[in-house]
Design a protein around this motif. Structure first.
Motif, short mmCIF file in Angstrom:
data_model
loop_
_atom_site.label_atom_id
_atom_site.label_comp_id
_atom_site.label_asym_id
_atom_site.label_seq_id
_atom_site.Cartn_x
_atom_site.Cartn_y
_atom_site.Cartn_z
N VAL A 191 -9.29 -4.87 38.59
CA VAL A 191 -8.25 -3.95 38.13
C VAL A 191 -8.61 -2.52 38.50
CG1 VAL A 191 -7.20 -2.96 36.04
CG2 VAL A 191 -7.37 -5.43 36.29
N TYR A 192 -9.89 -2.17 38.35
CA TYR A 192 -10.32 -0.82 38.71
C TYR A 192 -10.10 -0.58 40.20
CZ TYR A 192 -13.26 3.20 39.59
OH TYR A 192 -13.72 4.42 40.00
N ASN A 193 -10.50 -1.56 41.03
CA ASN A 193 -10.30 -1.41 42.48
C ASN A 193 -8.82 -1.27 42.83
OD1 ASN A 193 -13.04 -1.54 42.97
ND2 ASN A 193 -13.03 -3.75 43.38
N LEU A 194 -7.98 -2.06 42.17
CA LEU A 194 -6.54 -1.96 42.43
C LEU A 194 -5.98 -0.61 42.00
CD1 LEU A 194 -5.32 -5.54 41.47
CD2 LEU A 194 -5.44 -4.55 43.76
N SER A 195 -6.45 -0.10 40.86
CA SER A 195 -5.95 1.20 40.41
C SER A 195 -6.39 2.31 41.38
CB SER A 195 -6.42 1.51 38.98
OG SER A 195 -7.82 1.59 38.92
N VAL A 196 -7.59 2.17 41.95
CA VAL A 196 -8.04 3.15 42.96
C VAL A 196 -7.15 3.05 44.19
CG1 VAL A 196 -9.93 3.70 44.53
CG2 VAL A 196 -10.40 3.26 42.10
N GLN A 197 -6.83 1.82 44.63
CA GLN A 197 -5.97 1.64 45.79
C GLN A 197 -4.57 2.20 45.53
OE1 GLN A 197 -6.07 -2.51 46.77
NE2 GLN A 197 -8.20 -2.46 47.47
N VAL A 198 -4.05 1.99 44.30
CA VAL A 198 -2.73 2.52 43.95
C VAL A 198 -2.75 4.04 44.00
CG1 VAL A 198 -1.09 2.78 42.04
CG2 VAL A 198 -1.95 0.52 42.65
N ALA A 199 -3.81 4.62 43.49
CA ALA A 199 -3.92 6.09 43.51
C ALA A 199 -3.96 6.60 44.95
CB ALA A 199 -5.17 6.53 42.74
N ASP A 200 -4.71 5.89 45.82
CA ASP A 200 -4.76 6.29 47.23
C ASP A 200 -3.38 6.17 47.88
OD1 ASP A 200 -7.43 6.81 46.97
OD2 ASP A 200 -8.10 4.92 47.89
N LEU A 201 -2.66 5.09 47.59
CA LEU A 201 -1.32 4.89 48.16
C LEU A 201 -0.35 5.97 47.65
CD1 LEU A 201 -0.95 1.02 48.10
CD2 LEU A 201 -1.17 2.49 50.09
N GLU A 202 -0.47 6.34 46.39
CA GLU A 202 0.41 7.38 45.84
C GLU A 202 0.15 8.71 46.56
OE1 GLU A 202 -0.37 7.37 41.64
OE2 GLU A 202 1.17 5.87 41.25
N LYS A 203 -1.12 8.98 46.83
CA LYS A 203 -1.43 10.22 47.53
C LYS A 203 -0.82 10.21 48.92
CE LYS A 203 -5.80 11.34 45.30
NZ LYS A 203 -7.25 11.43 45.49
N LEU A 204 -0.90 9.07 49.62
CA LEU A 204 -0.34 8.97 50.97
C LEU A 204 1.18 9.07 50.95
CD1 LEU A 204 -2.48 6.13 52.57
CD2 LEU A 204 -2.51 8.55 53.15
N CYS A 205 1.79 8.41 49.99
CA CYS A 205 3.26 8.36 49.96
C CYS A 205 3.88 9.66 49.46
CB CYS A 205 3.74 7.23 49.08
SG CYS A 205 3.39 5.61 49.76
N PHE A 206 3.30 10.32 48.51
CA PHE A 206 3.92 11.48 47.88
C PHE A 206 3.36 12.80 48.38
CE2 PHE A 206 4.50 8.10 44.66
CZ PHE A 206 5.87 7.98 44.77
N ASP A 207 2.40 12.79 49.23
CA ASP A 207 1.87 14.05 49.75
C ASP A 207 2.41 14.38 51.09
OD1 ASP A 207 0.37 14.54 47.55
OD2 ASP A 207 -1.49 13.76 48.41
#
Length: 144
Positions: free
Chosen positions: A128-144
């Protein structure tokens, strides 16, 4: 009949019925008290009494009267019933003692299962921690 006298008579009758019930319950094993409140004594019939079995022993109420409301039981019957009750309790205890190894095995098996489930929870927490890190990375890519 006077209502007050009738209540007294009803009360006496109910007390007699209750006493007879207590006597019926008392006729098993060795009692320590008579329903009348008297102490139970160990009586030995003397040779002076007319009896075919002088020396016969009884558990008897200290206030014994032959009215059916006091406790008197032959010693042999009381002891025999007490031994039967103790034998039954011993058999129940033996069953519990024989069941202890099985319970210990179940406890050990459950403890091992709990350890395995704790390891699995730790593993899933890491995922779950790894997935939350991946989600955070994807959010940065998509919304930045």
């Amino acid at each position: 009949m006077d209502p007050a006298e009738e209540r007294k008579e009803t009360k006496r009758r109910n007390e007699l019925i209750n006493m007879q019930g207590y006597m019926a319950d008392l006729e098993y094993g060795i009692s320590t008290r008579c329903p009348c409140g008297g102490r139970i004594i160990d009586e030995v019939r003397g040779k002076d009494d007319y009896d075919t079995l002088p020396g016969k022993r009884f558990f008897t109420c200290k206030k014994y009267e032959a009215d059916g409301l006091h406790y008197r039981q032959p010693w042999v019957i009381g002891v025999q019933e007490h031994i039967e009750r103790l034998t039954k309790r011993l058999e129940e205890v033996e069953l519990v003692i024989n069941w202890i190894p099985e319970v210990n095995n179940q406890i050990e098996r459950l403890e091992a299962e709990v350890k395995a489930l704790n390891r699995e929870v730790d593993n899933l927490t890491g995922q779950v921690y790894n997935l939350s890190v991946q989600v955070a990375d994807l959010e940065k890519l998509c919304f930045d």
